[in-house]
Write a protein that holds these residues in place. Structure first.
Motif, mmCIF file in Angstrom:
data_model
loop_
_atom_site.group_PDB
_atom_site.id
_atom_site.type_symbol
_atom_site.label_atom_id
_atom_site.label_comp_id
_atom_site.label_asym_id
_atom_site.label_seq_id
_atom_site.Cartn_x
_atom_site.Cartn_y
_atom_site.Cartn_z
ATOM 1 N N SER A 76 -41.698 4.577 -55.554
ATOM 2 C CA SER A 76 -40.323 4.121 -55.325
ATOM 3 C C SER A 76 -39.580 5.076 -54.409
ATOM 4 C CB SER A 76 -39.585 3.992 -56.664
ATOM 5 O OG SER A 76 -40.185 3.021 -57.495
ATOM 6 N N ILE A 77 -39.773 6.384 -54.630
ATOM 7 C CA ILE A 77 -39.108 7.380 -53.782
ATOM 8 C C ILE A 77 -39.651 7.307 -52.358
ATOM 9 C CG2 ILE A 77 -38.801 9.856 -53.416
ATOM 10 C CD1 ILE A 77 -38.842 10.138 -56.488
ATOM 11 N N GLU A 78 -40.956 7.141 -52.228
ATOM 12 C CA GLU A 78 -41.546 7.024 -50.889
ATOM 13 C C GLU A 78 -41.015 5.802 -50.149
ATOM 14 O OE1 GLU A 78 -45.814 9.152 -52.070
ATOM 15 O OE2 GLU A 78 -45.699 7.008 -51.676
ATOM 16 N N LEU A 79 -40.882 4.687 -50.865
ATOM 17 C CA LEU A 79 -40.356 3.476 -50.232
ATOM 18 C C LEU A 79 -38.901 3.671 -49.815
ATOM 19 C CD1 LEU A 79 -41.893 0.705 -52.532
ATOM 20 C CD2 LEU A 79 -42.503 1.209 -50.157
ATOM 21 N N ALA A 80 -38.094 4.282 -50.714
ATOM 22 C CA ALA A 80 -36.687 4.501 -50.395
ATOM 23 C C ALA A 80 -36.544 5.472 -49.224
ATOM 24 C CB ALA A 80 -35.954 5.041 -51.625
ATOM 25 N N ALA A 81 -37.344 6.551 -49.236
ATOM 26 C CA ALA A 81 -37.289 7.514 -48.133
ATOM 27 C C ALA A 81 -37.775 6.875 -46.837
ATOM 28 C CB ALA A 81 -38.136 8.742 -48.472
ATOM 29 N N GLY A 82 -38.808 6.038 -46.955
ATOM 30 C CA GLY A 82 -39.300 5.346 -45.764
ATOM 31 C C GLY A 82 -38.237 4.443 -45.155
ATOM 32 N N ARG A 83 -37.508 3.724 -46.025
ATOM 33 C CA ARG A 83 -36.424 2.871 -45.512
ATOM 34 C C ARG A 83 -35.346 3.709 -44.844
ATOM 35 N NH1 ARG A 83 -37.264 0.097 -50.407
ATOM 36 N NH2 ARG A 83 -35.539 1.253 -51.391
ATOM 37 N N LEU A 84 -35.003 4.839 -45.480
ATOM 38 C CA LEU A 84 -33.971 5.697 -44.897
ATOM 39 C C LEU A 84 -34.403 6.221 -43.536
ATOM 40 C CD1 LEU A 84 -31.357 7.356 -45.055
ATOM 41 C CD2 LEU A 84 -32.624 9.089 -46.319
ATOM 42 N N LEU A 85 -35.651 6.657 -43.428
ATOM 43 C CA LEU A 85 -36.140 7.184 -42.159
ATOM 44 C C LEU A 85 -36.179 6.099 -41.087
ATOM 45 C CD1 LEU A 85 -39.013 9.453 -43.500
ATOM 46 C CD2 LEU A 85 -36.876 10.220 -42.467
ATOM 47 N N ARG A 86 -36.661 4.915 -41.464
ATOM 48 C CA ARG A 86 -36.716 3.822 -40.479
ATOM 49 C C ARG A 86 -35.314 3.428 -40.034
ATOM 50 N NH1 ARG A 86 -40.616 2.026 -44.117
ATOM 51 N NH2 ARG A 86 -39.126 0.581 -45.062
ATOM 52 N N THR A 88 -32.618 5.282 -40.137
ATOM 53 C CA THR A 88 -32.031 6.364 -39.335
ATOM 54 C C THR A 88 -32.557 6.304 -37.902
ATOM 55 O OG1 THR A 88 -31.862 7.781 -41.291
ATOM 56 C CG2 THR A 88 -31.747 8.860 -39.147
ATOM 57 N N GLY A 89 -33.862 6.103 -37.755
ATOM 58 C CA GLY A 89 -34.435 5.998 -36.412
ATOM 59 C C GLY A 89 -33.896 4.790 -35.662
ATOM 60 N N ALA A 90 -33.730 3.674 -36.376
ATOM 61 C CA ALA A 90 -33.226 2.462 -35.719
ATOM 62 C C ALA A 90 -31.781 2.634 -35.267
ATOM 63 C CB ALA A 90 -33.344 1.266 -36.665
ATOM 64 N N VAL A 91 -30.959 3.245 -36.128
ATOM 65 C CA VAL A 91 -29.553 3.461 -35.762
ATOM 66 C C VAL A 91 -29.456 4.452 -34.600
ATOM 67 C CG1 VAL A 91 -27.370 4.426 -36.579
ATOM 68 C CG2 VAL A 91 -28.660 2.864 -38.033
ATOM 69 N N ALA A 92 -30.325 5.487 -34.635
ATOM 70 C CA ALA A 92 -30.299 6.458 -33.541
ATOM 71 C C ALA A 92 -30.638 5.814 -32.208
ATOM 72 C CB ALA A 92 -31.276 7.599 -33.840
#
Length: 503
Positions: A76-86, A88-92
């Motif tokens: 669950s943490i990996e999925l949540a962190a993965g969403r956050l990273l994706r 963040t990259g998309a917004v950047a």
């Protein structure tokens, strides 16, 4: 002449000469005692064998359950962190954000030529003294006494931004400045991006001097030059000036939850990604600030411990520096008890900050073994010194090294075994008296014919040749009685024959 001792006297004398443990005991007591001991041994042996089997099953089941929960929390943490990273990259990579970063970077350069008056600077200094210096020195978070020079911004642009946008009761930026124009154009847009990322703060950092040129929360890090100033050693600086430089452009990374002074010294996680200009050159970085509640929601399952199978247990995350990354259940449910269990220094910091995250050291066997690449399942001592069953696994999140630990108190996990022991004790209390009663009744029945047979034998030994011996039944005792009477009759016949011959 002295009369010869009787048989009873001889037996009594022989018995008295024997040690206590070799003296003959009444058959009734032996039978009853044997039945009681047999029953007690049977119950104990049966209970012990079942206890050992139940203990093995309980441990295996507990370890499997804890390992499954740990794996689930890690995923669950990996999925949540993965969403956050994706995200963040998309917004950047959003064109609007790139334009906003360029606009704010240019506007900040213009503010370098603006200087605050002595009165305005005095107001800003009072703000720093009251809101930054005094709380820091009182908190004990720093090893040295903080002065105004330690926290005052080093650039004109930072002082201007913090005077007009951060300090309270100060006038807004003059409408004619480029920064005011950039705020009017992009502030609402950037706030919507922060909301979409569930961020507490969204910062834009210019590649020129690594300066924070924008912040949705407008705090004391706005305008700060990260590599030279009060935030030089902050987790934000390490992320932007160090970690982000090691990854491919466009790749987002995250930090551990660490205490961050501008965020009221609360545990804070940052996610960041580089931002490229229209000419594909790196123009800066997007930094997203995430509160610890996001991770707590996963590790605590929203407080629904029983629903995930933890009952009295908990799950939590530990970073590679062995600091707690998510809330402790013990702190959530019993803060006073938690503070009593930890050392004095930790207790003071936790009480001051209102959270053990980023403060509590978790140097336990499950954590150490998981960081060595050996997931743990077994019995251990947790960070509060309590005996627990626990399991640990690593979490695969780019930029951080985390371990998730699940545990249940040993007393709670072994409660079914303790209940079993109480039940077996209760059974023993019932069976032993029952066996004693049955043994006494059985001994009486079995030994009832012995008394008359012994009396008859004594009488024969003393010369009686027609002993008064009732029928002892159709078993061995009856056979013994009949043989005694026959023996007495034979002795009488032999004595008569000898007497006749003598006459």
């Amino acid at each position: 002449m002295t009369a010869a001792p009787t048989i009873d006297e001889e037996l009594a004398a022989r018995t008295a000469s024997l040690p206590f443990w070799k003296r003959p005991r009444r058959l009734r007591r032996q039978i009853a005692g044997t039945l009681v001991v047999t029953a007690l041994v049977a119950v104990t042996l049966f209970g012990a064998l079942n206890y050992v089997a139940a203990d093995r099953l309980l441990r295996a089941g507990s370890f499997d359950q804890l390992d499954g929960i740990a794996q689930s929390r890690a995923r669950s943490i990996e999925l949540a962190a993965g969403r956050l990273l994706r995200n963040t990259g998309a917004v950047a990579d959003d064109p609007g954000l790139k334009q906003a970063l360029d606009a704010f970077s240019e506007a900040v350069v213009e503010l370098e030529d603006v200087e605050l008056s002595d009165t305005e600077m005095a107001e800003l200094d009072r703000f720093y003294e009251d809101e930054v210096v005094a709380p820091l020195n009182a908190s004990g978070l720093v090893d040295i006494t903080v002065t105004l020079d330690d926290v005052r911004p080093t650039t004109n642009s930072a002082r201007v931004l913090q005077y007009h946008l951060v300090a309270p009761d100060t006038p807004p930026l003059p409408a004619g400045t480029a920064y005011a124009a950039a705020l009017a154009e992009y502030d609402t847009f950037l706030r919507s991006l922060a909301e979409s990322l569930s961020a507490e703060d969204l910062l834009l950092v210019s590649s020129a001097d690594d300066q924070v040129v924008y912040s949705t929360s407008k705090r004391i890090d706005l305008g700060a030059t990260l590599t030279d100033g009060p935030f030089e050693q902050s987790p934000l600086t390490r992320l932007v000036a160090d970690e982000l430089q090691r990854v491919r452009a466009g790749t987002a990374v995250v930090t551990d939850f660490e205490l961050y002074i501008p965020n009221e010294a609360r545990p804070t996680l940052f996610s960041a990604a580089t931002v490229r200009s229209s000419t594909a050159q790196v123009s800066g970085a997007l930094v997203v600030e995430i509160a610890g509640e996001a991770l707590d929601a996963i590790t605590t399952a929203g407080g629904r411990w029983e629903e995930v199978g933890l009952d009295d247990g908990e799950s939590y995350v530990v970073a590679s520096d062995l600091r707690l990354q998510s809330q402790s259940r013990a702190w959530i449910e019993d803060p006073e008890g938690y503070l009593d269990d930890v050392d004095e220094t930790t207790a003071e910091l936790v009480a001051l900050l209102g959270s053990p995250v980023g403060v509590q050291l978790v140097d336990t066997r499950p954590v150490r073994e998981a960081f060595r690449g050996e997931p743990f399942r077994g019995r251990s001592t947790n960070y509060l010194g309590h005996q627990v069953y626990s399991a640990s696994v690593t979490i695969d999140v780019p930029g951080v090294e985390w371990v998730v630990v699940t545990e249940v108190p040993l007393a709670s996990a072994r409660e079914p075994l303790n209940d079993y022991l109480w039940r077996m004790g209760f059974v023993a209390l019932l069976i032993v008296p029952l066996a004693a009663v049955v043994g006494i009744l059985l001994a009486r029945r079995l030994s009832r014919p012995i008394g008359p047979a012994v009396e008859a034998a004594r009488a024969v030994a003393e010369g009686e040749r027609d002993p008064d011996l009732p029928d002892l039944g159709n078993d061995e005792y009856g056979d013994l009685g009949r043989r005694l009477k026959r023996m007495a009759a034979l002795l009488a016949a032999q004595e008569q024959q000898l007497d006749d011959e003598f006459q």
